[in-house]
Structures are given as structure tokens and as C-alpha cells.
Design a protein around this motif. Structure first.
Motif: not given
Length: 295
Positions: A224-234
Motif C-alpha cells: 500500500g505504501q509502495l502504491q501510494a508513492t507511485v500514485e504520488a509521482l504519477a
């Protein structure tokens, strides 16, 4: 006829803090860390690292050369050559971190329908009567049924600049465009906002095939943390099951640690880490940003 040429090194140093992408600012307000290549710098990259440490208080890890800008000064006299670099780091508490989407607000589409209405109206008015311009606006900003492409961050900034809708543009904010210009964020010195857009575009594109995301994560993290970071950058939401399946199918990307975290506020979540091969070889397969979540 000779003209003066000035050269400077400029660093786009990106991190993620509280699910928000941030960029390192310099001691000068609204500027990225920058400065000339000096005799004491053994290389361009060493010079960039030195200026980032001095002006931003950060010791850089990952760095790659970004782009060289060689535009004439507005007065037409002289030329500044800006050699830019992209750096990634885990953000630390510092007043010098600036929120990327305060500077490029149109790039964050998480929970947002699209462009600010005033900006969209101004863009459509600018393009009206020019078939190519109308198509370009739709393609670049994902309007009229066109898909949103995260990696077009630089093209979006340049189109807004061409349309006179950012403060850096000559005559920006004249008359009825005031509201639109105000909605496109704060100005930065020189060409630094354009350089930031270039860095964001490069990062979004590179994440498709290189696992640079690990430079921004803690040693252990939940999916979930990895997904949130990817979404933040994208700047876009992704489909949770598809994201998890995509990450776990890349067998040599992450591995479970055998531990769990209760920081998610719900059931304990499994903790993962990037495999050692990812740290040893950055050109391994990337996180491959999934398509935006369909609303």
C-alpha cells in the motif's frame, strides 16, 4: 559579433513526503539548487552534488543528467546554458522542500476531474480556430476523450507557456486570463519551473522500465505504501489489485520480509523490501505505472 555565455548547474531533487511529491529548494526563494561549475569541482556531477549539499542541505545518492537548456535571455543579449540533473532521495524534515504540485498543479489528477476550469477555458479560447492547436490541447491534457499521459509533463508546461498561461510567459495574466494564470501555480526564477517539469517527465517515464522507486522508499514497506508513492509521482490513481499483481509478478523486484506493520490503521499489512539485485543493478525491470483508475 560575440555574446556572453553563462553556464550553471541545476538540480531537480525529488522525494515523497506524506504521499506528496516534493522538490528540494535552494537558499534563494522559489529556486532549485544551482550554481556554476567551479575549478574545485572534479566533474559536472560533483558540482551538482556540491551545490545541492550547500544550498539544500542534502547529500545526494542517485543522480542522472537530465537536459541542457540553452535559451537566450529575454532581452536577447547573452545566453545561459543550464545543465540540469535529476536526483532522488528520501525526503527529510526541512523548510526547503517545495510541493511539486504547488508549482505544477495541473499534474496532480488524484481525485481531480482535470484542469482547473479557468485554465481549460483559456486553453480552448487560445486554440480556437486552429485545428492543430485544438488537437494538441486535447492530446496533451487528456481532454475530449483523449487518455492522460503522465510522462507529458514537460509538453504540458510548454503548451501553457506558449498560450501565455504561466507567469513566466510574456504578457501572462492580461485581462480575462488573470484567473487562469493564478491557477497555474507560482513562478520560479529563471527557467527553473520548466526544468522541474522536465525532471518530473523523465522520472515518470523512467519508472516504466527502471525500479528507481526504491530510492524513495524506506528499507521496508507495505504494498500500500509502495502504491501510494507511485500514485504520488504519477499524479494519478491506479487500480489496487492490478498494481499488486503487477509488482508481485516481477519476481526479482520485491520480497517479503516475514514481518508486518500495523501503521495502516487496519489489519496488519505484510512488509516487503526490494531484492538485493535491484540495488545492485538499477537497470532491472521497472514498476511500470499502470493505467489510470477508470472513474
Amino acid at each position: 559579433m560575440s555574446s556572453l555565455v553563462a553556464a550553471e548547474l541545476v538540480a531537480v531533487v525529488i522525494g515523497v513526503r506524506d504521499d506528496t511529491p516534493v522538490v528540494l529548494g535552494a537558499t534563494e526563494p522559489d529556486a532549485l539548487p544551482h550554481g556554476p561549475l567551479e575549478p574545485a569541482h572534479r566533474s559536472l556531477q560533483a558540482g551538482v552534488r556540491a551545490w545541492v549539499a550547500e544550498q539544500g542541505g542534502v547529500e545526494l545518492g542517485y543522480v542522472e543528467q537530465l537536459y541542457t537548456f540553452a535559451d537566450r535571455e529575454p532581452a536577447g543579449q547573452g545566453r545561459t546554458v543550464a545543465i540540469s540533473y535529476l536526483g532522488l532521495t528520501r525526503s527529510t524534515p526541512s523548510p526547503r522542500w517545495l510541493e511539486v504540485y504547488d508549482l505544477l498543479p495541473w499534474e496532480d489528477r488524484r481525485g481531480v476531474a482535470g484542469l482547473a476550469p479557468a485554465v481549460e477555458r483559456a486553453l480552448r479560447t487560445w486554440a480556437e480556430g486552429d485545428e492543430d492547436a485544438v488537437a494538441r490541447v486535447a492530446h496533451t491534457f487528456g481532454l475530449d476523450g483523449q487518455p492522460w499521459a503522465p510522462e507529458l509533463a514537460l509538453q504540458r508546461y510548454e503548451l501553457l507557456w506558449e498560450a501565455g498561461l504561466v507567469r513566466e510567459s510574456a504578457g501572462a495574466g492580461a485581462g480575462s486570463r488573470d484567473d487562469a494564470v493564478a491557477a497555474t501555480g507560482a513562478v520560479m526564477v529563471h527557467d527553473h519551473r520548466r526544468i522541474l517539469a522536465t525532471g518530473l517527465a523523465r522520472l515518470r517515464s523512467t519508472l516504466q522500465y527502471r525500479p528507481l522507486i526504491f530510492e524513495l522508499m524506506a528499507e521496508e514497506f507495505t504494498l500500500g505504501q509502495l502504491q501510494a508513492t507511485v500514485e504520488a509521482l504519477a499524479g494519478q490513481e491506479v487500480h489496487k489489485p492490478n498494481f499488486r499483481r503487477l509488482v508481485l509478478q516481477q519476481a526479482e523486484l520485491v520480497e517479503p520480509t516475514g514481518r508486518t506493520s500495523r501503521d495502516t490503521g487496519g489489519r496488519p499489512a505484510q512488509l516487503y523490501r526490494f531484492r538485493r539485485s535491484v540495488h545492485a543493478e538499477r537497470r532491472h525491470g521497472g514498476t511500470k505505472l499502470p493505467r489510470p483508475k477508470v472513474r
